[in-house]
Design an enzyme around this catalytic site. Structure first.
Site, PDB file in Angstrom:
ATOM      1  CD  GLU A  56      55.046 -33.017   9.632  1.00 29.27           C
ATOM      2  OE1 GLU A  56      56.124 -32.575  10.067  1.00 29.27           O
ATOM      3  OE2 GLU A  56      54.217 -32.314   9.009  1.00 29.27           O
ATOM      4  CB  CYS A  79      55.702 -27.173  13.126  1.00 28.50           C
ATOM      5  SG  CYS A  79      54.030 -27.829  13.235  1.00 28.50           S
ATOM      6  CB  ALA A 290      69.351  -1.502  -8.825  1.00 36.70           C
TER       7      ALA A 290
END
Length: 353
Positions: A56, A79, A290
């Protein structure tokens, strides 16, 4: 200046966002397009590197006063906190935007809250435009933040009959030069490369990104993580060279599971705490099994060569499957020919019930 609809602008913002893959972690990739009140594109930007301007801010710098009264189209909720840069929500308010259209809310509680700040300032906010597309582009970071562990991609190479090596153990090279170059591109998007000590002892790999930079910036090298329960990695192993950082993860470091081996869940938690948000699993069949057995694989990328061996090690070892009903079902999301080989990308399906 081009005139775009909000939908077209979001598609452009997503294209911009992916330019940051491999260089912004532990931050998310974000793209932003600014439209003036008439729909003209007046600024655009993306988050290019960790600590650098957010998407932004880059777009606002380009737009200047032309953004006033316009619309910001952004792939992730702006944010709302002060980190190495200031809050983007406040910057959008100060720039006089009238509307913000975002694709995906920010799952990070530290940075979330931008939507509330924008609405409190009288800005019209719409959430969810092209959300699925934006989510897929940023899936590694979003998954990591939601689960508090890195997004794991298991990469393997095999013949068409599923062999990772011949009966005599030779495996160089199963796939083509084009496929191997593609793997280096994939490595460049990850924060870490994980392999087992068995692979180190057998092949002595470097586990680095080797992609021609063509005079561009130096390639960012992922952290090399060697799962080595008892610390058997030789002192002169190539993974210990200075080409990239290396962590030899032992049970003394992260703890042991019930088999006395490195606890993989604890390992991923430790990696997340180190800022690792995505990792490429390149260990042999035992380690891959695994990870799958523990439900820790988020994506599978298989390179299949048009060759048959008929014998030799399989690409995958024991993964906790004892009957066909226990099979790990996958959804194929992409099939691409790379040179003579096929690259198949798939994601594990959630078991019903």
């Amino acid at each position: 200046m081009a005139i775009l609809s909000e939908d077209e602008a979001m598609r452009r913002a997503i294209d911009l966002a992916v330019r940051g893959l491999g260089s912004v972690s532990p931050n998310p990739i974000v793209g932003c397009v600014l439209l003036d009140p008439a729909g003209h594109v007046v600024g655009e930007g993306f988050h290019a590197y960790a600590g650098g301007p957010h998407a932004e801010i880059a777009a606002l710098a380009q737009a200047g006063d032309r953004a006033r009264g316009g619309t910001a189209v952004v792939t992730l909720e702006p944010c709302n906190h002060v980190g190495r840069t200031g809050p983007c929500s406040t910057a959008l308010v100060d720039a006089g935007l009238a509307r913000v259209v975002l694709a995906v809310p920010d799952p990070n509680p530290i940075a979330a809250g931008g939507t509330e700040t924008l609405r409190a300032a009288g800005i019209d906010v719409e959430v969810g435009l092209r959300a699925e597309e934006a989510e897929n582009a940023n899936i590694a970071w979003l998954t990591a933040v939601r689960r508090r562990r890195p997004y794991i991609i298991w990469k393997y190479a095999a013949t068409l009959d599923g062999r990772s090596a011949a009966a005599d153990g030779t495996s160089m090279w199963i796939t083509s030069e084009e496929a191997r170059a593609d793997v280096h591109t994939l490595r460049g998007t990850a924060d870490a490369i994980i392999a087992g000590v068995g692979t180190v002892l057998a092949d002595d790999p470097r586990l680095t990104v080797r992609t021609p930079s063509a005079g561009g910036p130096a390639v960012r090298q992922p952290l090399r993580v060697i799962v080595d329960s008892s610390g058997r990695t030789p002192a002169d192993a190539r993974v210990r060279d200075a080409a990239a950082g290396t962590w030899i993860a032992t049970t003394a470091d992260v703890g042991a599971d019930h088999r006395g081996r490195v606890d993989l869940t604890a390992l991923l938690t430790a990696l997340y705490d180190r800022g690792i948000r995505s990792a490429l699993l390149e260990g042999g069949p035992v380690l891959a099994g695994a990870f799958l057995r523990a439900g820790l694989v988020d994506r599978v990328v298989g390179y299949l060569a048009p060759r048959l061996l008929g014998a030799g090690p399989a690409a995958l070892g024991a993964a906790g499957v004892h009957t066909i009903a226990d099979a790990i079902d996958l959804t194929i999301v992409d099939v691409t020919q790379v040179g003579p080989d096929l690259r198949i990308t798939a994601v594990p399906r959630q078991k019903e019930g």
